[in-house]
Scaffold this motif. Structure first.
Motif, PDB file in Angstrom:
ATOM      1  N   GLY A 136       0.813  -1.216   0.000  1.00  0.00           N
ATOM      2  CA  GLY A 136       0.000   0.000   0.000  1.00  0.00           C
ATOM      3  C   GLY A 136       0.836   1.250   0.000  1.00  0.00           C
ATOM      4  N   GLY A 137       2.143   1.106   0.263  1.00  0.00           N
ATOM      5  CA  GLY A 137       3.051   2.245   0.218  1.00  0.00           C
ATOM      6  C   GLY A 137       3.313   2.662  -1.225  1.00  0.00           C
ATOM      7  N   PRO A 138       3.934   3.830  -1.426  1.00  0.00           N
ATOM      8  CA  PRO A 138       4.121   4.353  -2.774  1.00  0.00           C
ATOM      9  C   PRO A 138       4.950   3.453  -3.680  1.00  0.00           C
ATOM     10  CG  PRO A 138       5.383   5.619  -1.169  1.00  0.00           C
ATOM     11  CD  PRO A 138       4.457   4.740  -0.391  1.00  0.00           C
ATOM     12  N   ASP A 139       5.983   2.793  -3.114  1.00  0.00           N
ATOM     13  CA  ASP A 139       6.839   1.947  -3.941  1.00  0.00           C
ATOM     14  C   ASP A 139       6.078   0.753  -4.501  1.00  0.00           C
ATOM     15  OD1 ASP A 139       6.543   0.978  -1.385  1.00  0.00           O
ATOM     16  OD2 ASP A 139       8.677   0.624  -1.016  1.00  0.00           O
TER      17      ASP A 139
ATOM     18  N   VAL B 157       2.789   0.399  -4.757  1.00  0.00           N
ATOM     19  CA  VAL B 157       1.694   0.850  -5.617  1.00  0.00           C
ATOM     20  C   VAL B 157       2.243   1.220  -7.000  1.00  0.00           C
ATOM     21  CG1 VAL B 157      -0.081   2.617  -5.961  1.00  0.00           C
ATOM     22  CG2 VAL B 157       0.247   1.597  -3.699  1.00  0.00           C
ATOM     23  N   ALA B 158       3.384   1.892  -7.035  1.00  0.00           N
ATOM     24  CA  ALA B 158       4.008   2.230  -8.315  1.00  0.00           C
ATOM     25  C   ALA B 158       4.387   0.970  -9.080  1.00  0.00           C
ATOM     26  CB  ALA B 158       5.244   3.100  -8.078  1.00  0.00           C
ATOM     27  N   LEU B 159       4.872  -0.027  -8.381  1.00  0.00           N
ATOM     28  CA  LEU B 159       5.239  -1.290  -9.028  1.00  0.00           C
ATOM     29  C   LEU B 159       4.016  -1.946  -9.665  1.00  0.00           C
ATOM     30  CD1 LEU B 159       7.260  -3.563  -9.645  1.00  0.00           C
ATOM     31  CD2 LEU B 159       6.789  -4.490  -7.357  1.00  0.00           C
ATOM     32  N   LEU B 160       2.925  -2.010  -8.908  1.00  0.00           N
ATOM     33  CA  LEU B 160       1.699  -2.602  -9.446  1.00  0.00           C
ATOM     34  C   LEU B 160       1.231  -1.845 -10.680  1.00  0.00           C
ATOM     35  CD1 LEU B 160      -0.715  -4.620  -9.040  1.00  0.00           C
ATOM     36  CD2 LEU B 160      -1.845  -2.752  -7.801  1.00  0.00           C
TER      37      LEU B 160
END
Length: 428
Positions: free
Chosen positions: A28-31, A33-36
Motif C-alpha cells: 500500500g506504500g508508494p513503492d 503501488v508504483a510497481l503494481l
C-alpha cells in the motif's frame, strides 16, 4: 519516461517474460503501488499479495483496506494473509523484523505454487539500494555487500532498481494515484531511517548526485565481484581440507600462501556469523600459539597447530547403536576390512557392550600393538580435529575399551588362532 525506464531494466536483466505470471507484493506504500501500476501499464499478467502483520494497530488494517480497494479498482486478483507476528517472534526467539521476513517469504513461496506464478516482484528501488550499500559499509562487509540490492534472487525480482523514489512519486502523481504512508518510516529510530532522514541529506549537500555516484560505484564493484568470487572459490578449494555442514577445516600453511589470506578467511567465516573484528583476531592468531578459541552465535573455532577448525554448536550427536552377531570361528572365516565392523573374540567379552564418549584418561591397546596407549594420544596421532575428538565414541566390555568405534579395536580382544567364537559388531 518512467514506464520506458522500468521496461528497459526488465528486458536488460531478463526479469519477466511476456507470458509469465507475476505476484506483486503490495503493502500500500508508494513503492509497491508504483510497481503494481507500472507492471499493469506494461501489460504483464499480475496478481497481488498483501501481508497484514498486525504490528501497527489501526494502520495495519487501514493498509489492508486500501490495498483491497485499489485491487478492485484496477481489477487485479488479491491474496491477503494475516499473521500473529509477535507470537511467532516470541515462540521462535526472533526479532520482530526477522519473524515478519520468515512469515512473508514462507507464504510467498506457498502462494507462488498455489497460483502457478513464475516470479514474485518486490518494490525495492534505487534509493533502497543506496541505503543498503551504506548500511553494509557501516556494519562492515566484504566486496559482495557493496554491490547493492540485486535485480534477481531465485524467483524474487526487483523491477524498480533503476528508478529513484522521486521518479516513482512523480509517476504516481501523474496517474493521480493515492497511496498510504507507514508512520514508522518517519520516525528516526530504525537504522535505515537514520540513513534516509539524516545521512543522505548531508551527503546530498556535498554531492547532489550522490545516489548516482554510489550506484555507479556499486555497478562497477558488481563486475569486480564476479572476478573476485571466482578467485575466492579457487582459493577455498585450496585451503579447505574439509567443508561440511557441521565442520570446516582450513589449512593454515596454504591459507598463508594465498594472495589475500584475510579476504579468503573473511569469505569462509563471515557466513558462519564471525564479524570483521573477530576474523582480524583469527588472522593475527596464526603466528601465535595454538589453542586459541573464538565463537559466533552458532559456531566455535579453534586455532589448532596446523589448522583452523570450525564446528557447529548445534550439531546433534547421535549415540551409536550396536548390533552384535556371534558366529563360530573356523579356517574359512573371512574378516572384512570395513570401518563400520569390529571382529572380536566373543568368549573374552562381557555382554552387552556399552557405548559412551571417550574421556581423558582412557587407555586401550590398539590392534597390532602390545602396549597401552592413551585414547587422546591416539586421536592426536591420527590428526583428529577437536570436533572429531568431541564426537568419538568407544564400545566397552565392562571397564575395558574393546573398540574405538569406526577406528580401531583393542588388540586384547582381537580374533586369534585360539578364538572359538567371533562377535561381529556393527553399527545399526
Amino acid at each position: 519516461m518512467f514506464k520506458k525506464k522500468v521496461q528497459s531494466y526488465i528486458n536488460r536483466k531478463s526479469l519477466i517474460l511476456p507470458e509469465q505470471k507475476v505476484i506483486v507484493t503490495l503493502s500500500g506504500g508508494p513503492d509497491s503501488v508504483a510497481l503494481l501500476r507500472v507492471l499493469l501499464a506494461l501489460h504483464y499478467h499480475v496478481i497481488a499479495a498483501h501481508c497484514n502483520f498486525h504490528l501497527r494497530g489501526i494502520e495495519s488494517d487501514r493498509d489492508e483496506e486500501f490495498v483491497r480497494n485499489l485491487c478492485n479498482q484496477v481489477h487485479v486478483p488479491l491474496y491477503v494473509k494475516s499473521f500473529k507476528t509477535i507470537d511467532y517472534a516470541n515462540e521462535n526467539h526472533l526479532s520482530v523484523e526477522m519473524a515478519a521476513r520468515e512469515l512473508r517469504y514462507t507464504w510467498f513461496d506457498a502462494l507462488k505454487t498455489e497460483t502457478n506464478a513464475d516470479v514474485i516482484a518486490v518494490a525495492h528501488h534505487r534509493d533502497d539500494s543506496v541505503e543498503t550499500i551504506l548500511l553494509n559499509l557501516i556494519r562492515g562487509t566484504g566486496i559482495n555487500g557493496l554491490r547493492g540490492i540485486q535485480a534477481k534472487n531465485g524467483y524474487i525480482i526487483r523491477p524498480l532498481l533503476e528508478v529513484s523514489r522521486d521518479e516513482m512519486l512523480t509517476y504516481l502523481d501523474e496517474l493521480h494515484q493515492s497511496y498510504v504512508t507507514d508512520s514508522t518510516n518517519l520516525i528516526d529510530e530504525v537504522k535505515r531511517n537514520i540513513i534516509r532522514l539524516d545521512v543522505m541529506p548531508i551527503l546530498k549537500r556535498m554531492n547532489p548526485s550522490v545516489n548516482d555516484a554510489i550506484i555507479d560505484t556499486a555497478n562497477h564493484l558488481s563486475d569486480v565481484a564476479k572476478v573476485y568470487n571466482v578467485a575466492i572459490t579457487e582459493s577455498k578449494h585450496r585451503v579447505l581440507l574439509k567443508d561440511e555442514e557441521d565442520e570446516k577445516i582450513i589449512d593454515i600453511a596454504q591459507l598463508k600462501r594465498e594472495i589475500a589470506p584475510s579476504s579468503v578467511l573473511f569469505e569462509i567465516l563471515s557466513p558462519l556469523g564471525f564479524n570483521s573484528a573477530q576474523i582480524k583476531d583469527i588472522i593475527q592468531s596464526l603466528d601465535g600459539q595454538s589453542g586459541k578459541q573464538f565463537s559466533s552465535k552458532e559456531w566455535d573455532i579453534v586455532r589448532d597447530r596446523t589448522e583452523i577448525i570450525a564446528f557447529n554448536k548445534n550439531h546433534q550427536v547421535i549415540i551409536p547403536q550396536l548390533d552384535i552377531k556371534i558366529v563360530n570361528y573356523d579356517a574359512d572365516f573371512q574378516i572384512k576390512k570395513d570401518k563400520h565392523l569390529a571382529y572380536l573374540d566373543a568368549d573374552k567379552l562381557h555382554l552387552p557392550l556399552t557405548v559412551r564418549h571417550w574421556k581423558h584418561g582412557d587407555k586401550f591397546v590398539p590392534f597390532g600393538m602390545k602396549g597401552t596407549k592413551n585414547v587422546s594420544d591416539y586421536l592426536t596421532d591420527r590428526k583428529f580435529s577437536l570436533f572429531q575428538k568431541q564426537h568419538q565414541f568407544v564400545a566397552c566390555s565392562g571397564s575395558d575399551i574393546v573398540w574405538l568405534i569406526e577406528e580401531r579395536i583393542d588388540n586384547r580382544y582381537c580374533v586369534t588362532e585360539d578364538t572359538c567364537r567371533v562377535a561381529i559388531v556393527c553399527l545399526k
